[in-house]
Write an enzyme that holds these catalytic residues in place. Structure first.
Site, PDB file in Angstrom:
ATOM      1  N   HIS A   1      50.550  34.013  34.932  1.00  0.00           N
ATOM      2  CA  HIS A   1      49.863  33.105  35.852  1.00  0.00           C
ATOM      3  C   HIS A   1      49.750  31.670  35.345  1.00  0.00           C
ATOM      4  O   HIS A   1      49.786  30.728  36.134  1.00  0.00           O
ATOM      5  CB  HIS A   1      48.462  33.651  36.158  1.00  0.00           C
ATOM      6  CG  HIS A   1      47.913  33.201  37.461  1.00  0.00           C
ATOM      7  ND1 HIS A   1      47.013  33.937  38.187  1.00  0.00           N
ATOM      8  CD2 HIS A   1      48.114  32.081  38.199  1.00  0.00           C
ATOM      9  CE1 HIS A   1      46.703  33.307  39.303  1.00  0.00           C
ATOM     10  NE2 HIS A   1      47.350  32.170  39.335  1.00  0.00           N
TER      11      HIS A   1
ATOM     12  N   TYR B   1      42.711  36.945  41.419  1.00  0.00           N
ATOM     13  CA  TYR B   1      42.213  36.778  42.784  1.00  0.00           C
ATOM     14  C   TYR B   1      41.165  37.841  43.123  1.00  0.00           C
ATOM     15  O   TYR B   1      40.472  37.724  44.129  1.00  0.00           O
ATOM     16  CB  TYR B   1      43.348  36.876  43.808  1.00  0.00           C
ATOM     17  CG  TYR B   1      44.425  35.838  43.717  1.00  0.00           C
ATOM     18  CD1 TYR B   1      44.323  34.760  42.838  1.00  0.00           C
ATOM     19  CD2 TYR B   1      45.559  35.920  44.509  1.00  0.00           C
ATOM     20  CE1 TYR B   1      45.327  33.806  42.748  1.00  0.00           C
ATOM     21  CE2 TYR B   1      46.570  34.970  44.438  1.00  0.00           C
ATOM     22  CZ  TYR B   1      46.453  33.912  43.546  1.00  0.00           C
ATOM     23  OH  TYR B   1      47.457  32.984  43.477  1.00  0.00           O
TER      24      TYR B   1
END
Length: 284
Positions: free
Chosen positions: A106, A48
């Site tokens: 992830h 992110y």
């Protein structure tokens, strides 16, 4: 704040605040607003690119670190024995903390077994309180549960009214894994906020469609991760505990399930190729 207990005894706040696609400019203030509102669960990720901004918010906030449940995720390019460990240490520096409450892999792509062994090491060393995965389909989740030294405690996947993940929930429950829902609003796709079924349920309880969705997840035993940069919506998304959906509401929402992702499938070879190409582009 309501919580959900993991199999190792750690309790996860049921209503989390996510910062996916929140810009560096907005991230710090959004997290501070969320904490002031009452959120105690903050979710970010290496990919992110806003871990540092989350860390700044945590440092500036009056909320003690021990009251905050902090999550980040290891990106694919950091998978590999030793490499994953070092990347988490770097994340700790960016987040300005000496431990994580939850660390996730992830994506189920690349050498995730080697990466997961590093998570187990971090857990055993006390650098993280909870370990888990993200976007793992039931077969991959069961694979880890059967063969890893320490079972995943959390699986963060796409869950919303159009992709309700009933099968994934069944298998997660069997192995004591708690599900977390990313994109609970599906980024507004499929005209979700104007869906007639959800609007009718919202009017019945004098709540917004967003509140109905988050309450639905809570009643299914799924942690929600809502995102917003608007103070009013942040507060609204947190206010889901003073009403309850009845059986009729829940059954009506069940009818909305298309069993299809609003985004992409990890079982699509083209998506795996895309991840590989993305890694190469970022390296360059």
């Amino acid at each position: 704040m309501e919580t959900m207990k993991l199999y190792n005894g750690v309790e996860v706040p049921a209503n989390g605040f996510g910062v996916y696609q929140v810009s560096k400019e907005d991230c710090k203030e959004s997290v501070l607003t969320a904490l002031k509102t009452g959120y105690r669960h903050i979710d970010t990720a290496q990919s992110y690119f806003n871990e540092s901004e989350v860390g700044e918010a945590l440092k500036e906030s009056d909320v003690p670190r021990k009251e905050i449940f902090l999550t980040t995720k290891v990106w694919i390019d950091n998978y590999g024995e030793g490499k994953t460990y070092d990347s988490v240490v770097e994340s700790l520096k960016k987040l300005q903390t000496d431990y994580l409450d939850l660390i996730l892999l992830h994506q189920p792509v690349g050498d995730y077994y080697a990466a997961y062994r590093d998570l187990e090491k971090l857990y055993e060393e006390g650098k993280v309180r909870v370990i888990g995965v993200s976007n793992f389909y039931p077969d991959r989740l069961v694979d880890l549960c059967m063969f890893a030294k320490i079972k995943p405690m959390v699986n963060q996947i796409e869950v919303n009214v159009f992709n309700q993940q009933v099968e994934a929930k069944k298998w997660a429950d069997k192995y004591g894994v708690v599900l977390e829902a990313w994109a609970p609003f599906a980024e507004g796709r499929n005209n979700m906020f104007h869906n007639e079924v959800l609007q009718a349920i919202g009017e019945k309880h004098n709540k917004s469609v967003a509140q109905v969705i988050l309450r639905w997840l809570y009643q299914r035993g799924i942690v929600s991760l809502a995102k917003s940069v608007h103070e009013e919506r942040i507060k609204e998304n947190f206010d889901i505990y003073l009403f309850e959906l009845d059986n009729d509401d829940m059954k009506k929402i069940e009818t909305l399930d298309t069993k299809t992702s609003s985004f992409f499938s990890h079982q699509d070879p083209g998506i795996i190729e895309w991840f590989g190409q993305l890694i190469q582009e970022r390296r360059q």
